[in-house]
Write a protein that holds these residues in place. Structure first.
Motif, PDB file in Angstrom:
ATOM      1  N   LEU A 355       0.862  -1.267   0.118  1.00 60.11           N
ATOM      2  CA  LEU A 355      -0.164  -0.047   0.105  1.00 60.11           C
ATOM      3  C   LEU A 355       0.784   1.246   0.066  1.00 60.11           C
ATOM      4  N   ARG A 356       1.622   1.352   0.896  1.00 57.11           N
ATOM      5  CA  ARG A 356       2.928   2.454   0.969  1.00 57.11           C
ATOM      6  C   ARG A 356       3.582   2.716  -0.538  1.00 57.11           C
ATOM      7  N   ASN A 357       3.726   1.546  -0.947  1.00 55.73           N
ATOM      8  CA  ASN A 357       4.629   1.561  -2.257  1.00 55.73           C
ATOM      9  C   ASN A 357       3.911   2.089  -3.554  1.00 55.73           C
ATOM     10  N   LEU A 358       2.520   2.316  -3.273  1.00 51.55           N
ATOM     11  CA  LEU A 358       1.826   2.892  -4.210  1.00 51.55           C
ATOM     12  C   LEU A 358       2.165   4.260  -4.558  1.00 51.55           C
ATOM     13  N   PHE A 359       2.850   4.931  -3.393  1.00 45.90           N
ATOM     14  CA  PHE A 359       3.061   6.434  -3.445  1.00 45.90           C
ATOM     15  C   PHE A 359       4.611   6.565  -3.728  1.00 45.90           C
ATOM     16  N   ARG A 360       5.284   5.428  -3.929  1.00 48.15           N
ATOM     17  CA  ARG A 360       6.678   5.691  -4.554  1.00 48.15           C
ATOM     18  C   ARG A 360       7.024   6.712  -5.535  1.00 48.15           C
ATOM     19  N   ARG A 361       6.280   6.411  -6.445  1.00 47.40           N
ATOM     20  CA  ARG A 361       6.609   7.333  -7.764  1.00 47.40           C
ATOM     21  C   ARG A 361       5.998   8.520  -7.569  1.00 47.40           C
ATOM     22  N   PRO A 362       4.718   8.578  -7.226  1.00 49.53           N
ATOM     23  CA  PRO A 362       4.046  10.063  -7.081  1.00 49.53           C
ATOM     24  C   PRO A 362       4.971  10.834  -6.099  1.00 49.53           C
ATOM     25  N   LEU A 363       5.716  10.414  -5.091  1.00 45.98           N
ATOM     26  CA  LEU A 363       6.464  11.227  -4.124  1.00 45.98           C
ATOM     27  C   LEU A 363       7.915  11.458  -5.018  1.00 45.98           C
ATOM     28  N   GLU A 364       8.229  10.542  -5.733  1.00 47.27           N
ATOM     29  CA  GLU A 364       9.624  10.790  -6.571  1.00 47.27           C
ATOM     30  C   GLU A 364       9.198  11.962  -7.480  1.00 47.27           C
ATOM     31  N   LEU A 365       8.119  11.826  -8.280  1.00 45.66           N
ATOM     32  CA  LEU A 365       7.879  12.944  -9.159  1.00 45.66           C
ATOM     33  C   LEU A 365       7.481  14.117  -8.581  1.00 45.66           C
ATOM     34  N   TRP A 366       7.043  14.278  -7.518  1.00 46.08           N
ATOM     35  CA  TRP A 366       6.916  15.333  -6.601  1.00 46.08           C
ATOM     36  C   TRP A 366       8.227  16.314  -6.499  1.00 46.08           C
ATOM     37  N   LEU A 367       9.059  15.395  -6.019  1.00 47.77           N
ATOM     38  CA  LEU A 367      10.509  15.883  -5.657  1.00 47.77           C
ATOM     39  C   LEU A 367      10.992  16.398  -7.177  1.00 47.77           C
TER      40      LEU A 367
END
Length: 404
Positions: A355-367
């Motif tokens: 579940l947490r890993n769903l947000f890996r790429r969104p957070l990286e793209l935010w950065l």
């Protein structure tokens, strides 16, 4: 239809959409399952939590490679759909690279060489570079690969041994290259960058690539290319935003949060994966033990340990780690049951992490968008896209910037 890259006029809208998504669901991605016996969100999503906890370690590992296709209970599927849509990013235009001497691949590991070749093939600037600057260059493999006839090369590196090796390689190949020792975070590094340089950085970590963006824009570099890595390698405990949009965001990121995009293991070999699994299972078992011995039901951070520790019997591992952390001696325990509990916890942790890993790429793209918007504010025309396949490197996002 191929996915689009992002250019200057599109950066802010995507950033704001990602910002809203990450803020809305931060209770799902901030807590790390490794640290908690029960996660705060499990009480609100009992069906999803129970389903994830019922699965095996092998199922978790298989699902992580195809995360968006996992048919898990609500709200997993809808979150996966949103995360995938917000993370869409196309490949930057590429060109056929000019023929390069086979000698340039000497001493370059195969995967690293493929990453360099992919990075180089996506560098397209309006003005032909005349002087490459390889930032945190190591031995200078990237810079040498890019440098053509009538172009110059400067490599900045901190490690004297890498500088010596890189300089010898450049001389052997007859390249006009300077290999300079430089702490890129030091104040005098500003003197190393000038308008004539085209800085490039392939997988420079945290503060190191941020420093490049700041100095290059301040010193008038007309073009640069950066593929960031290791966003959590920062000096402070909290992330320091760069762009106006990120500074206005309510999203505050800790160093621990910044590690989320780096949690994939697609490039790890089987032996490394086995060692990692054993280490984590034993640490999780020790976590159960230390909670009992200390009478405190909370996670106790432990340091990175040499791989030789995994050659010890499990009981000795626990005794030695307890001594290292100043925890009371475990005495006699049912070591087989405790170790089995560690492996069971590992299966649960890995599945809960999905579940947490769903947000890996969104957070990286935010950065990345924070960096892109910062460069846009400095007068650059910015392009953001991928430069290689995800299996070659999960850190496959490339930021190209140029200004007149």
């Amino acid at each position: 239809m191929s996915e689009p890259i992002l250019t200057s006029g599109e950066l802010l809208a995507r950033f704001q959409a990602l910002d809203s998504f990450l803020l809305q669901h931060q209770a799902l991605w901030r807590p790390r399952p490794f640290y908690h016996l029960r996660l705060p969100w499990e009480a609100e999503l009992p069906e999803l939590a129970a389903w994830l906890r019922s699965r095996s370690l092998e199922q978790a590992q298989a699902s992580d490679s195809d995360l968006f296709a996992l048919a898990a209970p609500a709200p997993f599927t809808e979150l996966a759909r949103q995360a995938q849509a917000l993370s869409q990013l196309g490949e930057l235009p590429s060109r056929d690279a000019p023929a390069r001497s086979p000698n340039l691949s000497v001493d370059v590991p195969g995967r690293k060489l493929a990453q360099i070749q992919a990075f180089a093939s996506h560098l397209q600037f309006q003005q032909q570079p005349t002087h490459w600057l390889d930032w945190c260059s190591g031995k200078g493999h990237l810079g040498r690969w890019l440098t053509q006839t009538d172009q110059r090369l400067t490599c900045l590196e901190y490690d004297p041994a890498l500088i010596e090796s890189g300089s010898a390689l450049s001389k052997r190949l007859g390249l006009d290259a300077m290999h300079l020792q430089q702490d890129v975070l030091a104040g005098d590094c500003s003197e190393r960058l000038s308008k004539e340089h085209t800085p490039v950085a392939l997988h420079a970590c945290g503060d190191l690539h941020v420093r490049l963006l700041q100095l290059a824009s301040r010193n008038g570099c007309s073009q640069l290319a950066v593929a960031p890595c290791c966003y959590n390698r920062i000096a402070g405990k909290q992330y320091q935003t760069l762009s106006t949009a990120a500074q206005a965001s309510a999203l505050q990121l800790s160093r621990d949060d910044l590690g989320l995009p780096l949690s994939e293991t697609v490039t790890a070999g089987a032996r490394v994966r086995r060692q990692r699994d054993q280490s984590m299972a034993w640490r999780l078992a020790f976590d159960l033990l230390q909670r009992q011995l200390r009478g405190i039901d909370e996670y106790l951070p432990t340091p990175s340990l040499p791989s030789e520790w995994l050659s010890k019997p499990f009981a000795r591992f626990c005794h030695d780690l307890a001594a290292l952390k100043g925890v009371a001696s475990p005495g006699e325990q049912d070591w087989a049951t405790l170790e089995a509990s560690g492996w069971q916890r590992l299966a649960e942790v890995r599945n809960l992490e999905l579940l947490r890993n769903l947000f890996r790429r969104p957070l990286e793209l935010w950065l990345l968008l924070d960096r892109a918007l910062y460069l846009d504010e400095q007068g650059y025309s910015v392009r953001l896209g991928t430069f290689c396949d995800y299996q070659l490197s999960p850190r496959n996002l490339l930021l190209l910037a140029e200004r007149a």
